[in-house]
Design a protein around this motif. Structure first.
Motif, mmCIF file in Angstrom:
data_model
loop_
_atom_site.group_PDB
_atom_site.id
_atom_site.type_symbol
_atom_site.label_atom_id
_atom_site.label_comp_id
_atom_site.label_asym_id
_atom_site.label_seq_id
_atom_site.Cartn_x
_atom_site.Cartn_y
_atom_site.Cartn_z
ATOM 1 N N THR A 71 0.945 -1.156 0.096
ATOM 2 C CA THR A 71 0.005 0.263 -0.017
ATOM 3 C C THR A 71 0.996 1.255 -0.054
ATOM 4 O O THR A 71 0.332 2.202 0.165
ATOM 5 C CB THR A 71 -0.813 -0.164 1.246
ATOM 6 O OG1 THR A 71 -0.157 0.060 2.340
ATOM 7 C CG2 THR A 71 -1.788 -1.090 1.190
ATOM 8 N N SER A 72 2.113 1.192 -0.240
ATOM 9 C CA SER A 72 2.953 2.075 -0.172
ATOM 10 C C SER A 72 2.785 3.414 -1.107
ATOM 11 O O SER A 72 3.150 4.526 -0.628
ATOM 12 C CB SER A 72 4.476 1.727 -0.437
ATOM 13 O OG SER A 72 4.798 1.228 -1.777
ATOM 14 N N LYS A 73 1.905 2.921 -2.160
ATOM 15 C CA LYS A 73 1.764 4.166 -3.162
ATOM 16 C C LYS A 73 0.442 4.884 -3.092
ATOM 17 O O LYS A 73 -0.002 5.511 -3.861
ATOM 18 C CB LYS A 73 2.107 3.806 -4.602
ATOM 19 C CG LYS A 73 3.541 3.157 -4.954
ATOM 20 C CD LYS A 73 3.711 2.696 -6.387
ATOM 21 C CE LYS A 73 5.170 2.561 -6.653
ATOM 22 N NZ LYS A 73 5.495 1.935 -7.826
ATOM 23 N N ILE A 74 -0.328 4.441 -2.047
ATOM 24 C CA ILE A 74 -1.804 4.737 -1.801
ATOM 25 C C ILE A 74 -1.807 5.770 -0.679
ATOM 26 O O ILE A 74 -0.867 5.903 0.132
ATOM 27 C CB ILE A 74 -2.265 3.740 -1.471
ATOM 28 C CG1 ILE A 74 -2.511 2.413 -2.444
ATOM 29 C CG2 ILE A 74 -3.923 3.971 -1.196
ATOM 30 C CD1 ILE A 74 -3.205 1.031 -1.858
ATOM 31 N N THR A 75 -2.638 6.825 -1.081
ATOM 32 C CA THR A 75 -2.811 7.947 -0.163
ATOM 33 C C THR A 75 -4.278 8.137 0.348
ATOM 34 O O THR A 75 -5.277 7.253 -0.449
ATOM 35 C CB THR A 75 -2.437 9.492 -0.620
ATOM 36 O OG1 THR A 75 -3.281 9.560 -1.911
ATOM 37 C CG2 THR A 75 -0.919 9.312 -1.127
ATOM 38 N N GLY A 76 -4.525 8.776 1.438
ATOM 39 C CA GLY A 76 -5.906 8.630 1.544
ATOM 40 C C GLY A 76 -6.140 9.763 2.853
ATOM 41 O O GLY A 76 -5.300 10.470 3.147
#
Length: 344
Positions: A71-76
Motif C-alpha cells: 500500500t506504499s503508493k496509496i494516499t488517503g
C-alpha cells in the motif's frame, strides 16, 4: 519558507465518526477492493465512504491492507467534513498506523515527558563534563525506541522531536549548573527549513535563560545522511545561535570518515561497536587511532560512548580520547548521578 513539516499544522485526528477517502491513480485492483466495500466514486481518482465508529474504520483499513498488500503508493484521508483539506491527506500506511496505535499517538500529542540524564566525563582528569538528555515518558509506560518508531510511522516524528528538545532544555533548570554541557539528540529529517523549524527551540533557550554554549545538539544514531548540504545548513544554524553540534555513531551511521571533513562538527561520538573490547580488539584499535588523528587535525572533540568496563575506559584514556560515556561511568537517571569512586 521553502517547505513546512507536519508539526506546523494540527496532527492527524482519528474522528469517532466521519469520512474515509482513498485516492487511487490507475490501480485497478484497488478500485475493485473499494467498490467491494461500497466506497462512493467521487471522481476517477477519489473514493470516499462514511464510517460510524472507529471499529468500522479499522475494518476498512485492515481489509484494504490485506487485499492490496503493498500500500506504499496509496494516499488517503480521515476527515470530518465531506471534503478534506490538503493537510489532511497522508499515505495509507500513515493512516493505518495512526488508527492502530492510538495510545502511542495520544502520548506523543498529550503525554508528560521528562529527560533522563547520563553523565559524560573528561578522560584527562575524570571530571564531569556534561550529560546526555534522553527522552522518557513520566509514567515509564513505553520504551523510547518504540515511541520514536511509532512517531516515524505516523508522521509525528517532527512533533516528538521538537518536544524532546524542549524537555531537555527545560530539564536543565535546577538540575544542571551553568558550564556543564547538555547533549540533546535531534532528527535532521524533521527539520526542513532550519531557521523556521528551530525557531521554537531557540525561544525555549531564551525562555529558560540557558546559555547556548552549554547546549550540544547531536544527530541521532538512526539517521543516515542523504543530503550533506542540508545537514550542514542545520548544523550551521545551531552554531549561528551559539550552540555546539555533534555527530553520533561515527563509524556506523556514516559511510566514511571523509564526512568529518565536510561537516566539521564540534564533537563526534564513536559508535559502541568500536568501543566494545577495544582494549583487546586490534581492528577496533586501528579504527580508533585513525579517528583520533583526524579529529585532532580538524579540532574535533572525540567522545567514546557505550563504555561498560574498566579495561575499555583505561585503554581509551591511554590513547587520548577526550570524553567518555557509558554504564561504567553512570546509567541514565531522572536526576544527575554522582560519579563512581573509581573515577574520583
Amino acid at each position: 519558507m521553502d517547505q513546512l513539516c507536519r508539526s506546523c499544522f494540527q496532527p492527524l485526528t482519528i474522528h469517532k465518526c466521519g469520512y474515509f477517502s482513498i485516492y487511487n491513480h490507475s490501480y485497478e485492483k484497488l478500485t475493485e477492493v473499494l467498490l467491494k466495500l461500497y466506497f462512493q466514486e467521487i471522481s476517477p481518482s477519489h473514493f470516499r465512504k462514511p464510517y460510524e465508529t472507529k471499529a468500522e474504520l479499522k475494518e476498512y483499513l485492515s481489509f484494504i491492507n490485506t487485499e492490496i498488500g503493498d500500500t506504499s503508493k496509496i494516499t488517503g484521508s480521515i476527515h470530518h467534513m465531506e471534503q478534506p483539506s490538503q493537510f489532511e491527506i497522508y499515505s495509507f500506511n500513515t493512516l493505518y498506523e495512526h488508527t492502530f496505535h492510538e495510545k502511542y499517538v495520544h502520548l506523543i500529542k498529550n503525554g508528560n515527558f521528562t529527560s533522563f540524564l547520563q553523565p559524560i566525563v573528561k578522560m584527562k582528569n575524570d571530571e564531569l563534563f556534561g550529560y546526555e538528555s534522553l527522552l522518557r515518558s513520566k509514567d515509564q509506560s513505553f520504551y523510547p525506541s518504540q515511541l520514536f518508531e511509532i512517531a516515524r510511522k505516523t508522521e509525528m516524528h517532527s512533533i516528538l522531536d521538537k518536544k524532546a528538545r524542549e524537555v531537555a532544555i527545560k530539564g536543565r533548570t535546577n538540575k544542571i549548573p551553568p558550564g556543564i554541557k547538555s547533549f540533546i539528540n535531534f532528527l535532521p529529517s524533521t527539520i526542513y527549513n532550519p531557521e523556521h523549524c528551530l525557531k521554537h527551540t531557540f525561544k525555549i533557550v531564551e525562555k529558560y535563560n540557558v546559555d547556548p554554549n552549554d547546549l550540544v545538539f547531536e544527530v541521532v544514531e538512526t539517521e543516515k545522511i542523504h543530503d550533506v548540504d542540508h545537514l550542514k545548513s542545520i548544523l550551521d544554524t545551531y552554531r549561528n545561535h551559539g550552540m555546539k553540534v555533534a555527530l553520533d555513531d561515527v563509524g556506523a551511521g556514516y559511510s566514511t570518515l571523509d564526512m568529518l571533513s565536510k561537516l566539521k562538527p564540534d564533537y563526534i561520538k564513536i559508535d559502541r561497536q568500536y568501543i566494545q573490547d577495544c582494549h583487546i580488539n586490534k581492528e577496533n584499535q586501528v579504527f580508533l587511532q585513525k579517528v583520533i588523528l583526524l579529529s585532532k587535525q580538524l579540532n574535533i572533540v572525540v567522545l567514546a560512548e557505550g563504555i561498560e568496563h574498566k579495561e575499555e575506559y583505561e585503554y581509551l584514556k591511554s590513547i587520548d580520547v577526550d570524553l567518555a560515556q557509558g554504564y561504567y561511568i553512570g546509567k541514565p537517571s531522572p536526576n544527575p548521578v554522582l560519579l563512581p569512586e573509581t573515577l574520583c
